[in-house]
Design an enzyme around this catalytic site. Structure first.
Site, PDB file in Angstrom:
ATOM      1  N   GLU A 257      -4.778   2.498  -4.306  1.00 55.03           N
ATOM      2  CA  GLU A 257      -3.313   2.517  -4.250  1.00 55.03           C
ATOM      3  C   GLU A 257      -2.749   1.222  -3.677  1.00 55.03           C
ATOM      4  O   GLU A 257      -1.597   1.159  -3.261  1.00 55.03           O
ATOM      5  CB  GLU A 257      -2.830   3.715  -3.406  1.00 55.03           C
ATOM      6  CG  GLU A 257      -3.161   3.621  -1.923  1.00 55.03           C
ATOM      7  CD  GLU A 257      -4.536   4.154  -1.569  1.00 55.03           C
ATOM      8  OE1 GLU A 257      -4.737   4.487  -0.397  1.00 55.03           O
ATOM      9  OE2 GLU A 257      -5.407   4.247  -2.456  1.00 55.03           O
TER      10      GLU A 257
ATOM     11  N   ASP B 211       0.839  -1.198   0.000  1.00 55.39           N
ATOM     12  CA  ASP B 211       0.000   0.000   0.000  1.00 55.39           C
ATOM     13  C   ASP B 211       0.877   1.252   0.000  1.00 55.39           C
ATOM     14  O   ASP B 211       1.885   1.321   0.716  1.00 55.39           O
ATOM     15  CB  ASP B 211      -0.909   0.013   1.229  1.00 55.39           C
ATOM     16  CG  ASP B 211      -1.948   1.117   1.153  1.00 55.39           C
ATOM     17  OD1 ASP B 211      -2.964   0.919   0.467  1.00 55.39           O
ATOM     18  OD2 ASP B 211      -1.735   2.177   1.773  1.00 55.39           O
TER      19      ASP B 211
END
Length: 339
Positions: free
Chosen positions: A254, A211
């Site tokens: 993301e 992440d």
């Protein structure tokens, strides 16, 4: 008087004989003309027959070519790999023409060093709608078979173009349009396959959940176009630091995921740390902005952390949460559920 009658008789007989000769000559001439006409008619019949046989042979040849092209195309469409398609083409080629060797390549230099073709080889460029699809490098082709070779090669080019289009469509269906890695749906399919394979082979498998830290602030400060550039760069960094057999996908937003087949926890931590350090060092230039991004990574291991896909994802997500809570920009392997 008798003398006069004798002369008259001789003249009469001579006249009759002369007329008879004229009649015979006329009959002979007519017979000759009839014979010549019959000969000419017979010649025309023979010529028409020869033309019909030639046309029949031509039609048979064209039909054979059509059937050959149909069979070749039918067999090629059963396969999705170019080399498999070429093997079928080469087999059909050798059945229909005399040829010593034929090879398929994207460019000449893939087969011959420096792109220099030996004198005994020739090059046939495969094209479809003015687009170059590759080249055929061949030798030992009989001159009488060149036309047939060209017909088969053109048909192979059309089949090759179809394969490439299908491959492009398949790639678009399973690839994330922004980052170029696998979509979430396809990634999960591959992940499930690898879990089953590890179960059957009794081997370990590692799963990474990656992440981008503070990604929302990047979008807020620099705009979504810069954010998209950052995501593309993260995908590139991950792909450069894993093997070809490893599976990379965009899980959403993301967040990225990586499956590492035949990899234990220590190996997974090495890969994850390599990805993290590469991102930390990278200076991303996008439009008028220059940004840095760090990554937090959670690691889960099959079968010690979980034997099912959902369980492994849950454990890796928990490890990622711990990485975030420990200050981000770090790698954490799952241990025990704890605060």
């Amino acid at each position: 008087m008798i003398w006069v009658m004798g002369i008259t008789m001789v003249v009469f007989i001579g006249a009759v004989f002369y007329l008879a000769q004229l009649v015979v000559l006329g009959l002979e001439q007519r017979a000759d003309e009839d014979a010549l006409g019959a000969k000419e008619a017979f010649g025309r019949i023979i010529e028409q027959k020869d033309k019909a046989q030639a046309e029949k042979a031509k039609l048979e040849k064209e039909a054979l070519q059509i059937f050959t092209l149909y069979d070749m195309t039918k067999e090629i469409t059963r396969h999705s790999q170019e080399q498999e398609a070429f093997s079928i083409f080469f087999k059909k080629l050798k059945e229909n023409v005399l040829i010593e060797d034929c090879q398929l390549a994207q460019e000449v230099h893939e087969v011959f060093k420096g792109g220099i073709v030996p004198d005994d080889y020739s090059v046939f460029v495969l094209r479809a709608k003015e687009k170059k699809l590759g080249v055929l490098l061949y030798k030992g082709l009989e001159p009488r078979d060149r036309e047939k070779f060209a017909i088969l090669a053109h048909q192979f080019a059309l089949a090759l173009r179809r394969l490439k289009l299908l491959k492009d469509i398949e790639t678009l269906a399973i690839t994330d349009g922004l980052t170029g890695v696998y979509t979430r749906r396809y990634f999960l399919e591959r992940f499930e396959e690898e879990v089953k394979r590890s179960q059957s082979r009794k081997t370990e498998l590692s799963f990474l959940m990656v992440d981008a830290d503070h990604f929302k602030s990047i979008n807020d400060q620099h705009g979504h176009l810069t954010g998209d550039a950052v995501l593309r760069e993260i995908a590139r960094i991950i792909q450069e630091n894993v093997r070809e057999i490893d599976i990379v996908g965009r899980f959403g937003g993301e967040e990225f995921c990586v499956v590492l087949p035949d990899t234990d926890q220590s190996g997974a931590l090495v890969v994850a740390e390599r990805i993290r350090k590469s991102a930390e060092k990278c200076l991303i230039k996008a439009y008028d902005s220059t940004v840095r991004v760090t990554l937090s990574i959670g690691v889960a291991l099959f079968p010690s952390d979980g034997k099912q896909l959902e369980e492994l994802m849950d454990k890796a997500d928990w490890a990622l949460y711990r990485a975030k809570s420990q200050g981000r920009n770090c790698v954490v392997a799952f241990g025990l559920y704890q605060k």
